[in-house]
Design an enzyme around this catalytic site. Structure first.
Site, PDB file in Angstrom:
ATOM      1  N   HIS A  63       0.818  -1.215   0.000  1.00  0.00           N
ATOM      2  CA  HIS A  63       0.000   0.000   0.000  1.00  0.00           C
ATOM      3  C   HIS A  63       0.853   1.268   0.000  1.00  0.00           C
ATOM      4  O   HIS A  63       0.705   2.106  -0.903  1.00  0.00           O
ATOM      5  CB  HIS A  63      -0.974  -0.011   1.180  1.00  0.00           C
ATOM      6  CG  HIS A  63      -1.686   1.283   1.381  1.00  0.00           C
ATOM      7  ND1 HIS A  63      -2.527   1.833   0.432  1.00  0.00           N
ATOM      8  CD2 HIS A  63      -1.658   2.176   2.423  1.00  0.00           C
ATOM      9  CE1 HIS A  63      -2.993   2.987   0.874  1.00  0.00           C
ATOM     10  NE2 HIS A  63      -2.488   3.221   2.078  1.00  0.00           N
ATOM     11  N   HIS A  87       3.491   7.112   5.450  1.00  0.00           N
ATOM     12  CA  HIS A  87       2.297   7.805   5.942  1.00  0.00           C
ATOM     13  C   HIS A  87       1.494   7.033   6.983  1.00  0.00           C
ATOM     14  O   HIS A  87       0.774   7.620   7.778  1.00  0.00           O
ATOM     15  CB  HIS A  87       1.398   8.221   4.764  1.00  0.00           C
ATOM     16  CG  HIS A  87       0.620   7.093   4.161  1.00  0.00           C
ATOM     17  ND1 HIS A  87       1.148   6.247   3.212  1.00  0.00           N
ATOM     18  CD2 HIS A  87      -0.656   6.661   4.374  1.00  0.00           C
ATOM     19  CE1 HIS A  87       0.245   5.357   2.853  1.00  0.00           C
ATOM     20  NE2 HIS A  87      -0.861   5.578   3.546  1.00  0.00           N
ATOM     21  N   GLU A  91       0.646   5.921  12.674  1.00  0.00           N
ATOM     22  CA  GLU A  91      -0.713   5.548  13.083  1.00  0.00           C
ATOM     23  C   GLU A  91      -0.859   4.051  13.321  1.00  0.00           C
ATOM     24  O   GLU A  91      -1.599   3.625  14.225  1.00  0.00           O
ATOM     25  CB  GLU A  91      -1.719   5.995  12.016  1.00  0.00           C
ATOM     26  CG  GLU A  91      -3.157   5.785  12.420  1.00  0.00           C
ATOM     27  CD  GLU A  91      -4.135   6.344  11.407  1.00  0.00           C
ATOM     28  OE1 GLU A  91      -5.315   6.500  11.758  1.00  0.00           O
ATOM     29  OE2 GLU A  91      -3.724   6.625  10.265  1.00  0.00           O
ATOM     30  N   ASP A  92      -0.153   3.230  12.549  1.00  0.00           N
ATOM     31  CA  ASP A  92      -0.430   1.783  12.551  1.00  0.00           C
ATOM     32  C   ASP A  92       0.704   0.899  13.059  1.00  0.00           C
ATOM     33  O   ASP A  92       0.557  -0.329  13.064  1.00  0.00           O
ATOM     34  CB  ASP A  92      -0.802   1.336  11.123  1.00  0.00           C
ATOM     35  CG  ASP A  92      -2.095   1.967  10.636  1.00  0.00           C
ATOM     36  OD1 ASP A  92      -2.892   2.400  11.496  1.00  0.00           O
ATOM     37  OD2 ASP A  92      -2.310   2.026   9.418  1.00  0.00           O
ATOM     38  N   ASP A 274     -23.469  14.481 -26.136  1.00  0.00           N
ATOM     39  CA  ASP A 274     -22.098  15.000 -26.018  1.00  0.00           C
ATOM     40  C   ASP A 274     -21.283  14.160 -25.034  1.00  0.00           C
ATOM     41  O   ASP A 274     -20.875  14.615 -23.989  1.00  0.00           O
ATOM     42  CB  ASP A 274     -22.100  16.476 -25.621  1.00  0.00           C
ATOM     43  CG  ASP A 274     -23.011  16.766 -24.442  1.00  0.00           C
ATOM     44  OD1 ASP A 274     -23.842  15.899 -24.121  1.00  0.00           O
ATOM     45  OD2 ASP A 274     -22.887  17.846 -23.849  1.00  0.00           O
TER      46      ASP A 274
END
Length: 348
Positions: A63, A87, A91-92, A274
């Site tokens: 990821h 990133h 957090e993880d 269109d």
């Protein structure tokens, strides 16, 4: 000069599988950059995410590597790409913001912290609350727009892999993306990213309508390709008699755009005339107006459908000439004319 068929803006390259693939992307636009920072960030992230897997079953490092690749396709700087790789670490994983600052400096730590804060925002899913959601995003962004660019890349890859999530979660994430991240990408002028996000949101938020429309488009695909070739050739033939160096890209409008038109006008797919759009890219502004003259000399313009975003750029500095004409066979054709430096890439 070149003539070809291209997806909207066409900036996203093939996905990456290894860090070497990522490095090759970066070398295309930063040939003299010291890429040791990228390899170091990749190793740092890979170690931090060891033992973690995505719902697809692949190692989690796939990821952040993919997010970094999207940022490279947007031709962002090395600090942005490093942030893409890192990133999710704060957090993880066990990694702290101080760890990131010590290894990669204050700027990367600031960017990672900003992306982490955006991830923790509780957005309100309501069109009326869109302004409030954007305000929250801007506050989390702080003073560096790259925070939002990284988050947009993160959301794009998550949307690309949303099929591994439960159905209810798919619809929830798609709606949030449609209401918050798509408008944000539009405001920032990253139209390729906005278009892909919108079609992915359409697929997961209204799957019945999405696949119905896909079938309609497939049925007319052969005729569409032939018509695109005809229009493209006529424009090229006219411009080749001038001294203008040009490129022409022809495409069907993306599915979400067609669907919105059907809904707003309460019409069926066969009544949407269109659905084709062409882009002519030239070297400078004066050539934009010269090309417009050639096109209006060939085909009658539709009153009220000409927009000059060069003389009056949009708020995000988008500049282009838009015209809709009655093309071959009486078909409506939308044509955009712009210079090469205004093709929707993000520059930081």
């Amino acid at each position: 000069m070149g003539v070809e068929r291209l997806a909207e803006d066409g900036i996203f390259d093939r996905p990456v599988k290894t860090v070497e693939d990522l490095l090759n992307k970066i070398r295309k636009y930063l040939p003299n950059a010291d890429l040791s920072l990228i390899t170091r960030a990749y190793s740092f992230s890979e170690k931090a995410h060891t033992g973690q897997f995505r719902r697809s079953g692949e190692p989690y490092i796939a990821h952040p590597l993919s997010v970094a690749a999207i940022l490279a396709d947007l031709r962002l700087d090395l600090e942005s790409i490093v942030t893409g790789l890192l990133h999710d670490t704060v957090e993880d994983t066990y990694v702290t913001l101080e760890d990131v600052r010590r290894e990669f400096g204050d700027t990367v730590a600031l960017l990672v912290d900003g992306v982490t804060k955006i991830s923790q925002i509780k957005f309100r899913n309501s069109v009326e609350k869109q302004g409030e959601n954007i305000r929250k995003m801007i506050v989390a962004m702080g003073r560096d727009v790259r925070v939002v660019l990284v988050k947009l890349a993160d959301r794009l890859h998550n949307m690309r892999t949303l099929n591994h999530m439960p159905y209810e979660k798919q619809a929830q994430i798609a709606l949030e993306t449609l209401e918050i991240y798509c408008p944000l990408a539009g405001r920032m002028g990253i139209m390729s990213l906005k278009v892909e996000l919108e079609d992915l949101c359409f697929r997961y938020y209204r799957p019945d309508h999405y696949y119905q429309l896909v079938q309609h488009v497939k049925k007319t695909e052969h005729d569409t390709d032939r018509f695109i070739g005809e229009v493209r050739d006529k424009i090229a033939e006219s411009l080749e008699r001038s001294n203008v160096k040009f490129e022409i890209y022809g495409r069907s409008k993306h599915l979400w755009s067609i669907y919105k038109k059907m809904q707003s006008r309460n019409i069926e797919y066969e009544q949407v005339y269109d659905v084709l759009a062409f882009r002519v890219i030239v070297s400078n502004v004066s050539e934009c107006y010269e090309v417009l003259g050639h096109i209006h000399a060939m085909w009658k313009p539709i009153p009220g459908r000409f927009k000059d975003f060069i003389a009056m750029p949009k708020a995000n500095n988008y500049q282009s000439l838009h015209t809709t004409v009655i093309g071959p066979g009486g078909e409506r054709v939308e044509i955009q004319i712009r210079t090469r430096d205004k093709i929707g890439r993000a520059h930081v």
